[in-house]
Write a protein that holds these residues in place. Structure first.
Motif, mmCIF file in Angstrom:
data_model
loop_
_atom_site.group_PDB
_atom_site.id
_atom_site.type_symbol
_atom_site.label_atom_id
_atom_site.label_comp_id
_atom_site.label_asym_id
_atom_site.label_seq_id
_atom_site.Cartn_x
_atom_site.Cartn_y
_atom_site.Cartn_z
ATOM 1 N N ARG A 1 0.954 8.682 -2.486
ATOM 2 C CA ARG A 1 0.145 9.623 -3.279
ATOM 3 C C ARG A 1 -0.689 10.528 -2.380
ATOM 4 O O ARG A 1 -0.825 11.728 -2.639
ATOM 5 C CB ARG A 1 -0.754 8.847 -4.243
ATOM 6 C CG ARG A 1 -0.007 8.178 -5.380
ATOM 7 C CD ARG A 1 -0.949 7.542 -6.387
ATOM 8 N NE ARG A 1 -0.233 6.744 -7.353
ATOM 9 C CZ ARG A 1 0.408 7.219 -8.413
ATOM 10 N NH1 ARG A 1 0.407 8.537 -8.635
ATOM 11 N NH2 ARG A 1 1.035 6.411 -9.237
ATOM 12 N N ASP A 2 -1.262 9.954 -1.312
ATOM 13 C CA ASP A 2 -2.003 10.790 -0.369
ATOM 14 C C ASP A 2 -1.102 11.843 0.255
ATOM 15 O O ASP A 2 -1.492 13.010 0.414
ATOM 16 C CB ASP A 2 -2.609 9.909 0.728
ATOM 17 C CG ASP A 2 -3.851 9.168 0.274
ATOM 18 O OD1 ASP A 2 -4.250 9.350 -0.907
ATOM 19 O OD2 ASP A 2 -4.423 8.415 1.070
ATOM 20 N N THR B 1 -0.066 3.978 -2.579
ATOM 21 C CA THR B 1 -1.313 4.667 -2.260
ATOM 22 C C THR B 1 -1.101 5.754 -1.230
ATOM 23 O O THR B 1 -1.540 6.905 -1.395
ATOM 24 C CB THR B 1 -2.354 3.658 -1.750
ATOM 25 O OG1 THR B 1 -2.600 2.693 -2.773
ATOM 26 C CG2 THR B 1 -3.652 4.359 -1.373
ATOM 27 N N TRP B 2 -0.402 5.396 -0.137
ATOM 28 C CA TRP B 2 -0.195 6.377 0.929
ATOM 29 C C TRP B 2 0.788 7.459 0.504
ATOM 30 O O TRP B 2 0.663 8.623 0.942
ATOM 31 C CB TRP B 2 0.281 5.679 2.192
ATOM 32 C CG TRP B 2 -0.713 4.693 2.721
ATOM 33 C CD1 TRP B 2 -0.524 3.367 2.961
ATOM 34 C CD2 TRP B 2 -2.084 4.955 3.074
ATOM 35 N NE1 TRP B 2 -1.667 2.774 3.431
ATOM 36 C CE2 TRP B 2 -2.645 3.732 3.509
ATOM 37 C CE3 TRP B 2 -2.887 6.096 3.043
ATOM 38 C CZ2 TRP B 2 -3.971 3.631 3.915
ATOM 39 C CZ3 TRP B 2 -4.204 5.994 3.444
ATOM 40 C CH2 TRP B 2 -4.730 4.773 3.879
ATOM 41 N N THR C 1 0.806 -1.224 0.000
ATOM 42 C CA THR C 1 0.000 0.000 0.000
ATOM 43 C C THR C 1 0.837 1.270 0.000
ATOM 44 O O THR C 1 0.289 2.367 0.085
ATOM 45 C CB THR C 1 -0.921 0.015 1.236
ATOM 46 O OG1 THR C 1 -0.116 -0.083 2.430
ATOM 47 C CG2 THR C 1 -1.903 -1.146 1.196
#
Length: 329
Positions: free
Chosen positions: A74-75, A71-72, A68
């Protein structure tokens, strides 16, 4: 100096896993937090790491391994668009996703260049490019990526080991060449490195990498113990390379009269070779008895692990060598 992690975790039949975080417990804690979406912990860790480029590269690659992480990252980048740490984490995660078949090389490469623009002094985005180029790029692309890393941190050990692996895999004809370019590269890098650099052991690593490439090409048996060529002429070359650079890494903490010398000008200088590196080179040559002797000598300070041998399980080799060492005591 923290070594780079292996590219991916290894699992053996007894279910034990090898942790790429090595002895960096702070990194392991932050990696677990990142897996739960707490990217602020990663931001703090990387801020504390600063421009310790070897440690920074190690930490970013390990953090990027979690499924993940992209994903994190990008956040994080959405919250802080100008964060070089977020961009570099996303770049490393993109490269590892590409190697796992979940991202295109073009996308991963673009992420690396974006990170490099935000952090022009940081070699880590270019380390990610080199990791990517090893699997998907041309020889020229690997050299260019390595040159970019070295221009920012000339003794970057992960990059040097990756280049040794890349060069060792070049094969022309149906036999080994004792003048293969990987040996010249390793000797040059060792000569250029400072006296206390782990790169001093690169000539030994070059021989181990070359044997791995020959075995993969079917020119040597998978088990080095079955290779008459390796155990005679090549063994002498490897041992010569080892002893050319063999100097213990320990600093004596106390003199005979009890005077502390570690902070004084009279302290013994850090020397050329960390025996951990040599022990693990032995593991990957399949020479467990010699590796076991070194591991026993090193004792509880065994923290260095191999990272450029994707076809071997370092955890299994480590346990086998330790069992041999314990049986000999």
């Amino acid at each position: 100096m923290t070594p780079p992690p292996p590219l991916g975790r290894h699992r053996n039949k007894d279910g034990l896993t090898f942790d790429p975080a090595l002895d960096d417990t702070e990194l392991a804690t932050v990696r677990d937090a990142l897996a739960r979406g707490r990217w602020a912990d990663a931001r703090q860790l990387l801020a504390r790491t600063g421009d310790d480029w070897d440690r920074r590269g190690h930490r970013l690659v390990v953090l990027a391994e979690a499924p993940t992480s992209a994903t994190w990252a990008r956040d994080w980048l959405l919250a802080e668009p100008d964060s070089p740490d977020a961009a570099t984490l996303l770049a490393c995660a993109g490269v590892l996703r590409c190697l796992a078949g979940k991202e295109t090389p073009e996308t991963a490469h673009a992420l690396c260049l974006a990170a490099a623009r935000l952090a022009p002094r940081d070699p880590t985005p270019w380390l990610a490019v080199l990791i990517l180029a090893r699997r998907t790029g041309t020889a020229d692309e690997r050299v260019r990526a390595f040159d970019q890393v070295r221009a920012r941190h000339r003794d970057h050990h992960h990059a040097h080991h990756l280049m040794a692996a890349c060069l060792a895999e070049r094969q022309e004809g149906d036999r080994d060449d004792p003048l293969h370019e990987v040996y010249d590269f390793a000797a040059w890098a060792a000569e250029q490195a400072p006296a206390d650099s782990p790169l001093a052991v690169l000539p030994v690593v070059a021989h181990a990498e070359r044997y791995r490439a020959l075995a993969r090409a079917g020119l040597e048996p998978g088990d080095p113990a079955r290779s008459a060529h390796w155990t005679t002429r090549r063994a002498r070359q490897v041992m010569k390379a080892a002893f050319d650079w063999w100097l213990e890494w320990d600093i004596d903490e106390d003199t005979a009269d009890g005077t502390d010398t570690t902070t004084a000008a009279t302290a013994h200088p850090r020397r050329k070779v960390d025996l951990n590196y040599l022990a693990h080179a032995k593991l990957h040559e399949g020479r467990l008895a010699e590796a076991a002797a070194l591991l026993t000598r090193i004792g509880p300070h065994v923290t260095r692990v191999p990272w450029t041998y994707p076809d071997r399980d370092p955890a299994a080799a480590f346990r086998a060598a330790r069992r041999t060492a314990l049986g000999a005591t």
